[in-house]
Scaffold this motif. Structure first.
Motif, short mmCIF file in Angstrom:
data_model
loop_
_atom_site.label_atom_id
_atom_site.label_comp_id
_atom_site.label_asym_id
_atom_site.label_seq_id
_atom_site.Cartn_x
_atom_site.Cartn_y
_atom_site.Cartn_z
N TYR A 134 -3.08 0.47 -3.94
CA TYR A 134 -2.54 -0.73 -3.34
C TYR A 134 -2.49 -1.87 -4.36
O TYR A 134 -3.24 -1.89 -5.34
CB TYR A 134 -3.26 -1.13 -2.06
CG TYR A 134 -4.56 -1.89 -2.18
CD1 TYR A 134 -5.76 -1.22 -2.21
CD2 TYR A 134 -4.57 -3.28 -2.19
CE1 TYR A 134 -6.97 -1.90 -2.27
CE2 TYR A 134 -5.77 -3.97 -2.25
CZ TYR A 134 -6.97 -3.27 -2.29
OH TYR A 134 -8.15 -3.95 -2.34
N ASN B 31 -2.01 -6.18 -4.90
CA ASN B 31 -2.11 -7.50 -4.34
C ASN B 31 -1.43 -8.46 -5.32
O ASN B 31 -1.78 -8.48 -6.51
CB ASN B 31 -3.56 -7.90 -4.11
CG ASN B 31 -3.70 -9.11 -3.21
OD1 ASN B 31 -3.00 -9.23 -2.21
ND2 ASN B 31 -4.60 -10.00 -3.56
N PHE C 21 0.84 -1.19 0.00
CA PHE C 21 0.00 0.00 0.00
C PHE C 21 0.88 1.26 0.00
O PHE C 21 1.90 1.30 0.69
CB PHE C 21 -0.88 0.03 1.26
CG PHE C 21 -1.67 -1.22 1.50
CD1 PHE C 21 -1.07 -2.34 2.07
CD2 PHE C 21 -3.01 -1.30 1.14
CE1 PHE C 21 -1.78 -3.51 2.29
CE2 PHE C 21 -3.73 -2.46 1.36
CZ PHE C 21 -3.13 -3.56 1.93
N SER D 158 1.14 -6.03 4.01
CA SER D 158 0.41 -6.96 4.86
C SER D 158 0.40 -8.33 4.19
O SER D 158 0.75 -8.47 3.01
CB SER D 158 -1.01 -6.49 5.13
OG SER D 158 -1.87 -6.80 4.05
N GLY E 52 -2.16 -9.89 3.47
CA GLY E 52 -3.30 -9.97 2.57
C GLY E 52 -4.56 -10.56 3.16
O GLY E 52 -5.61 -10.52 2.52
N GLY E 53 -4.50 -11.08 4.37
CA GLY E 53 -5.70 -11.64 4.97
C GLY E 53 -6.68 -10.55 5.36
O GLY E 53 -6.30 -9.40 5.54
N ARG E 54 -7.94 -10.92 5.51
CA ARG E 54 -8.96 -9.93 5.86
C ARG E 54 -8.64 -9.26 7.19
O ARG E 54 -8.95 -8.11 7.40
CB ARG E 54 -10.33 -10.61 5.95
CG ARG E 54 -10.94 -10.92 4.62
CD ARG E 54 -11.43 -9.68 3.95
NE ARG E 54 -12.03 -9.97 2.66
CZ ARG E 54 -12.26 -9.07 1.73
NH1 ARG E 54 -11.94 -7.84 1.94
NH2 ARG E 54 -12.82 -9.42 0.60
N GLY E 55 -8.04 -10.02 8.09
CA GLY E 55 -7.71 -9.43 9.39
C GLY E 55 -6.30 -8.92 9.48
O GLY E 55 -5.89 -8.44 10.54
N GLY E 56 -5.57 -9.03 8.37
CA GLY E 56 -4.15 -8.71 8.41
C GLY E 56 -3.88 -7.25 8.69
O GLY E 56 -4.45 -6.37 8.05
N GLU E 57 -3.00 -7.01 9.63
CA GLU E 57 -2.63 -5.63 9.92
C GLU E 57 -1.68 -5.12 8.86
O GLU E 57 -1.02 -5.90 8.16
CB GLU E 57 -1.98 -5.54 11.30
CG GLU E 57 -0.64 -6.23 11.38
CD GLU E 57 0.07 -5.96 12.69
OE1 GLU E 57 0.15 -6.88 13.50
OE2 GLU E 57 0.57 -4.83 12.87
N LEU E 58 -1.59 -3.81 8.75
CA LEU E 58 -0.63 -3.17 7.88
C LEU E 58 0.61 -2.81 8.69
O LEU E 58 0.51 -2.27 9.79
CB LEU E 58 -1.22 -1.90 7.27
CG LEU E 58 -1.91 -2.03 5.92
CD1 LEU E 58 -3.06 -3.01 5.96
CD2 LEU E 58 -2.37 -0.66 5.42
N PHE E 59 1.77 -3.12 8.12
CA PHE E 59 3.04 -2.74 8.73
C PHE E 59 3.60 -1.59 7.89
O PHE E 59 3.75 -1.73 6.67
CB PHE E 59 4.01 -3.91 8.73
CG PHE E 59 3.60 -5.03 9.64
CD1 PHE E 59 2.70 -5.99 9.21
CD2 PHE E 59 4.11 -5.14 10.92
CE1 PHE E 59 2.31 -7.04 10.03
CE2 PHE E 59 3.74 -6.18 11.75
CZ PHE E 59 2.84 -7.12 11.31
#
Lengths: 111, 114
Positions: free
Chosen positions: B48, B50, B33, B95, B97-104
């Motif tokens: 972003y 993917n 992103f 991240s 890519g998971g729905r719950g994945g946080e962004l670093f």
């Protein structure tokens, strides 16, 4: 336009008090919710994530989610001067992987 | 494990010049992103990717902005020609890519266009 709203007014609390930060979002289909902390001149870092209604506790931090009211909050117990930062609420909608961020609330913890 | 790496950390340039910002995501992360942060507008998503494919570029301000991700370990954001209103901090994040994945987030590139 999918909005994430936070109180732009800075919050000041004395050391040891509870700080309460609030966030509302417009996309009812949102699934994932995050709180990031950003110190001045630094990048955002994740402090809490929450995905289902209710409370989630991690140390001094508690995130609360109410999907019916489209409301997320962060409580910081026993606030410390080192908690002084801008707190960003972030929401992931029902489609895509990007996070939509609020503009943040600045927290100042005074000794 | 290394985090998201961005370069340059600071860039000062003159209006009309080309600016290229670079990002290396965390190894194994398949979503990348680009965000821009200003005092007035906060953190805005620009684009972003993917699996190296641009998914949403609706946040790219105008044709002066372009982004590429030629492979899983490298992305660029280019501004040509740059304008003073482009002055901001540009963050790259990745991240899993998971729905719950946080962004670093990377440490950001602070751009000043004179």
């Amino acid at each position: 336009q999918k909005e994430v709203e936070q109180n732009s007014r800075p919050l000041s609390v004395p050391e040891g008090a509870i700080a309460s930060l609030n966030c509302t979002y417009s996309d009812r289909g949102s699934q994932s919710f995050f709180w990031y902390r950003q110190y001045s001149g630094k990048s955002p870092e994740l402090i809490m994530s929450i995905y289902s209604n209710g409370d989630k506790e991690d140390g001094r931090f508690t995130a609360q989610l109410n999907k019916a009211s489209q409301y997320v909050s962060l409580l910081i117990r026993d606030s410390q001067p080192s908690d002084s930062a801008t707190y960003l609420c972030a929401v992931r909608g029902n489609s895509g992987y990007a996070l939509n961020f609020g503009k943040g609330t600045s927290l100042l913890v005074t000794p | 494990d290394a985090g998201v790496i961005q370069s340059p950390r600071h860039e000062v340039t003159e209006m009309g010049q080309e600016v290229t910002l670079r990002c290396k995501p965390i190894s194994g992360h398949n979503s990348l992103f680009w965000y821009r942060q200003t005092m007035m507008r906060g953190l805005e998503l620009l684009i972003y990717f993917n699996n190296n494919v641009p998914i949403d570029d609706s946040g790219m301000p105008e044709d002066r902005f372009s982004a590429k991700m030629p492979n899983a370990s490298f992305s660029t954001l280019k501004i040509q020609p740059s304008e003073p209103r482009d002055s901001a901090v540009y963050f790259c994040a990745s991240s899993d890519g998971g729905r719950g994945g946080e962004l670093f987030f990377g440490e950001g590139s602070r751009l000043t266009v004179l």
